[in-house]
Scaffold this motif. Structure first.
Motif, short mmCIF file in Angstrom:
data_model
loop_
_atom_site.label_atom_id
_atom_site.label_comp_id
_atom_site.label_asym_id
_atom_site.label_seq_id
_atom_site.Cartn_x
_atom_site.Cartn_y
_atom_site.Cartn_z
N VAL A 258 0.73 -1.31 0.17
CA VAL A 258 0.03 0.02 0.10
C VAL A 258 0.76 1.16 -0.09
O VAL A 258 1.87 1.35 0.60
CB VAL A 258 -1.00 -0.02 1.11
N GLY A 259 0.52 2.28 -0.63
CA GLY A 259 1.15 3.29 -0.91
C GLY A 259 0.33 4.69 -1.21
O GLY A 259 -0.25 4.41 -2.36
N ARG B 131 9.33 -0.04 -6.11
CA ARG B 131 9.66 0.87 -6.69
C ARG B 131 8.93 2.16 -6.89
O ARG B 131 9.27 3.32 -7.05
CB ARG B 131 9.99 0.52 -8.31
N HIS B 132 7.70 1.98 -6.66
CA HIS B 132 6.68 3.18 -6.51
C HIS B 132 6.28 3.37 -5.01
O HIS B 132 5.37 4.21 -4.87
CB HIS B 132 5.35 2.68 -7.20
N THR C 298 1.57 10.32 -9.19
CA THR C 298 0.79 10.05 -10.57
C THR C 298 2.03 10.43 -11.55
O THR C 298 2.66 11.49 -11.66
CB THR C 298 -0.37 11.25 -10.75
N GLU C 299 2.06 9.40 -12.48
CA GLU C 299 3.14 9.62 -13.61
C GLU C 299 2.34 9.56 -14.95
O GLU C 299 1.67 8.51 -15.16
CB GLU C 299 4.30 8.79 -13.44
N ALA C 300 2.64 10.07 -15.86
CA ALA C 300 2.35 10.03 -17.07
C ALA C 300 2.67 8.89 -17.72
O ALA C 300 4.05 8.50 -17.55
CB ALA C 300 2.38 11.21 -18.20
N PRO C 301 1.94 7.88 -18.40
CA PRO C 301 2.41 6.71 -18.89
C PRO C 301 3.53 7.10 -20.15
O PRO C 301 3.32 8.29 -20.58
CB PRO C 301 1.32 5.99 -19.73
N SER C 302 4.40 6.38 -20.50
CA SER C 302 5.43 6.74 -21.55
C SER C 302 4.89 6.89 -22.94
O SER C 302 3.65 6.25 -23.13
CB SER C 302 6.61 5.78 -21.58
#
Length: 295
Positions: free
Chosen positions: A132-133, A261-262, A137-141
């Motif tokens: 859980v975390g 990693r996230h 928010t990261e835009a997809p490549s």
């Protein structure tokens, strides 16, 4: 309907009207079911949910959901705290197991109950760990990888075929409801006309939940993960994502690495157990199981 005359426990099949009992008890255990989960679970097997009652009061619950003729999955094994230690849970458990017939049964059980499950014929397959975390928010490549499409733009039969290699049974009825349920956001990854991964994120009271998350490679899994989280943030309307949970099989180290990693942290774990052999599952492509309650 079964009746235990010594305790006046009556075990009945549960329906949609009883779902709030399952939902509230599971929430009390920290399982955090989503608001649309009940309709999806009941669609798969309307006869697979059982409540133990004393008078009009629910005291115990279990689900044993059948998938075809060879496999069932057990979940929601719960007893109200006021009625524990009296045998009500075991009586309800036994009634549920009858529903499976001679099917192989799977479950995701809390670790402290493993010995009890072994006594009922379950054997450990692997551990699942809930991470859980608050995921950024990261835009997809926009690189040269697979094309990420909304699940609604991909044929249901294609998703079902991909899913079938990563779950012990066919589940087209469940998947149709799961992908279309209110608040559920699904995406698939397509490369050269072939589906190479798909995932679903759904809201829940304490944190959003990703499941399933299946992908051919770690890179595709990561792309889908980020797309799902971004899709949730967009649905929230403010560009932010709530806390997110991902239930990963410990035997897939790449799934563990993705969660870490996230910035996600372990919060809970279960023991995946079966009463017999199941068909081969491509576990290295399982980055998130669908749910602890339904497999």
């Amino acid at each position: 309907m079964d009746r235990d005359e010594t305790t006046e426990l009556e075990i009945v099949r549960a329906g949609a009207a009883d779902w709030p009992v399952f939902e509230s008890w599971a929430a009390g255990e920290g399982w955090n079911p989503g608001p649309a989960d009940g309709g999806c679970f009941l669609a798969q097997d309307p006869d697979g949910f059982f409540l133990g009652r004393i008078g009009d009061r629910p005291v115990s619950a279990v689900s044993v959901v059948n998938y075809g003729d060879t496999f069932s999955f057990l979940g929601f094994y719960l007893v109200h705290p006021d009625f524990r230690g009296r045998g009500h849970g075991y009586a309800t458990w036994q009634a549920g197991l009858k529903h499976a017939g001679d099917r192989v049964i799977g479950l995701d059980g809390v670790l402290e109950q493993q010995d009890n499950y072994r006594r009922s014929g379950f054997q450990l397959a692997h551990r699942n760990i809930r991470y859980v975390g608050a995921v950024e928010t990261e835009a997809p490549s926009t690189g040269n990888g697979p094309k990420i499409l909304p699940a609604g733009e991909i044929a249901q039969s294609t998703i079902q075929a991909y899913d079938s290699r990563r779950f012990p049974a066919e589940r087209p009825v469940f998947l149709a409801r799961w992908l279309a349920a209110p608040g559920h956001i699904g995406y698939g990854a397509v490369s050269d006309g072939e589906l190479v991964g798909y995932g679903v994120i759904r809201p829940a009271p304490s944190f959003a939940k990703i499941g399933p998350l299946f992908a051919d490679t770690p890179e595709i899994a990561d792309e889908l993960f980020r797309t799902l989280v971004s899709g949730l943030a967009a649905a929230n309307g403010d560009g932010t994502a709530a806390e997110v949970a991902l239930d990963v099989p410990e035997l897939n180290p790449q799934a563990v690495a993705l969660a870490e990693r996230h910035g996600m942290k372990p919060s809970f774990e279960t023991a995946r157990m079966y009463t017999g052999p199941v068909r081969d599952i491509n576990l290295v492509t399982v980055y998130g199981i669908t749910s602890f309650e339904l497999g």
